[in-house]
Write an enzyme that holds these catalytic residues in place. Sequence first.
Site, PDB file in Angstrom:
ATOM      1  N   SER A   1       0.859  -1.185   0.000  1.00 55.33           N
ATOM      2  CA  SER A   1       0.000   0.000   0.000  1.00 55.33           C
ATOM      3  C   SER A   1       0.893   1.232   0.000  1.00 55.33           C
ATOM      4  O   SER A   1       2.122   1.125   0.094  1.00 55.33           O
ATOM      5  CB  SER A   1      -0.898  -0.002   1.234  1.00 55.33           C
ATOM      6  OG  SER A   1      -0.104   0.264   2.377  1.00 55.33           O
ATOM      7  N   LYS A   2       0.250   2.390  -0.059  1.00 56.86           N
ATOM      8  CA  LYS A   2       0.985   3.661  -0.125  1.00 56.86           C
ATOM      9  C   LYS A   2       1.996   3.811   1.007  1.00 56.86           C
ATOM     10  O   LYS A   2       3.016   4.460   0.859  1.00 56.86           O
ATOM     11  CB  LYS A   2      -0.016   4.815  -0.023  1.00 56.86           C
ATOM     12  CG  LYS A   2      -0.633   5.159  -1.347  1.00 56.86           C
ATOM     13  CD  LYS A   2      -1.389   6.465  -1.204  1.00 56.86           C
ATOM     14  CE  LYS A   2      -2.284   6.655  -2.401  1.00 56.86           C
ATOM     15  NZ  LYS A   2      -3.440   7.477  -2.119  1.00 56.86           N
ATOM     16  N   ARG A   3       1.631   3.218   2.124  1.00 54.86           N
ATOM     17  CA  ARG A   3       2.498   3.244   3.298  1.00 54.86           C
ATOM     18  C   ARG A   3       3.909   2.719   2.959  1.00 54.86           C
ATOM     19  O   ARG A   3       4.898   3.125   3.556  1.00 54.86           O
ATOM     20  CB  ARG A   3       1.803   2.301   4.284  1.00 54.86           C
ATOM     21  CG  ARG A   3       2.205   2.214   5.644  1.00 54.86           C
ATOM     22  CD  ARG A   3       1.020   1.642   6.439  1.00 54.86           C
ATOM     23  NE  ARG A   3       0.698   0.261   6.087  1.00 54.86           N
ATOM     24  CZ  ARG A   3       1.416  -0.775   6.429  1.00 54.86           C
ATOM     25  NH1 ARG A   3       2.549  -0.609   7.098  1.00 54.86           N
ATOM     26  NH2 ARG A   3       1.032  -1.988   6.094  1.00 54.86           N
TER      27      ARG A   3
END
Length: 467
Positions: free
Chosen positions: A239-241
């Site tokens: 994910s963007k994380r």
Amino acid sequence: MSELRVRFAPSPTGYLHVGGARTALFNWLLAKNQGGTFILRIEDTDVERSTSESVEAILEGMKWLGLEWDEGPFYQSDSFPLYKEYVQKLLDAGKAYKCYCSADELDAKRNLAMQEGRKPKYDGTCREQTSQPADRPYVVRFRAPQEGVTSFDDLIKGVITFPNEELDDLIIQRTDGTPTYNFCVVIDDATMRITTVIRGDDHVNNTPRQIQLYQALGFPVPQFAHVPMILGSDKARLSKRHGATSVIAYRDMGFLPEALINYLVRLGWSNGDDEIFSRAEMIQKFDIKNVGRSASVFNTEKLLWLNAHYIKNSDPARLAGLLLPHLSTRQVTTLAGPDLVTVVNTLKERAQTLEEMADRAVFYYNAPETYDEAALAKFDKEQLQAVFAAVIAKLSPAPVTEAAEIDLLFKEVCSENGWKMGQVGQPVRIALSGGTQAPGIGEIVATLGMEETIRRIQRAREITGAQ
Ligand code: GLU
């Protein structure tokens, strides 16, 4: 063309994610490998979350990666009448029924089931009802088989079996008359004559319901290949994380499409120990059966390594064109100054991304205004003055333009004065580029040209002399 028909079916609720791009790539490769047809279908039935910007972003990402489609893009939102027709067919055949249970009633039943430790499954109140109120809102439910199993032989995961009693009567049409997701997918895949469904394994649980619908409608069931997820370094779903997940973000960070494609194909698929695949090789060697069963971890270092490989082996004129947008964000115009293709040639051996290459190209066009003080401080001031003076004296009358010839002149400066190359090359590199991270001295001078080189060394001489 073979009979093989595959599709990529993104929901336009965001940009093209690298996971989606990999699914698209596997579909595209299988189609190319088998001489089949690759179809692009935009699954935009969720009107609340679908946007035309997302559609554009997805198409842009696909085009940038070179994953051209043979048919489409088709939009599910154009097919509502078709879905309605098939809902009616199922109703007419008694394979679907109208359900009048209200949301409150269903909630209450669900809560009760949970309290009693039962699976919250539709209890079938409306399943057998023959007389139905005409004036109440209803959904349409599929009359799912309640006994036996639904099973399929996944091309990646092997046989997967679901007991039918665990699957309740799926809603295929909502109270507002709109069809639901799994129903649309089946109607589309069937009417588009898709033979192989390749998609993320987050859809495995939808598959038995979809198979039951194919069977009820008398459609042939396609083959399924569920591709394992991509994980971040902490083994959580990417994910963007974890960093950038958008294909276009990778373009903007200076990755070449062939590097990202090569990276993505190896994320889950293998062909012996090979790492580098041209597009033609991938097409030739791709086999969906060689996609692994376990999830893959996204590794930015490896992507950078591949990108460096492709930059090194790319045509410099093409790289120059790709570099332009990265230069303009750095306020560099290449109209005046050295030829950009020549500049690229001095940088392509060492750059991992076009962004890095752009950073290193700036000095060719914009003379340094400041110098790396820490690097300069390593040299004795008088020595610096002597070096700059000797280099200017050596270069000024020299009619040379080739990097190798210029390197020889620098060697002469060293031997004539008893200096080491580091004592001469580094200060001159700082004078010309502002820092020490620059190509070989002969290359820089040849690229900048003698006049500009001397102007810059002269300026550095004045500034360091005055300090
Ligand atoms: N629209 C779905 C998604 O974006 C894909 C559905 C499918 O491939 O069957 O996850």
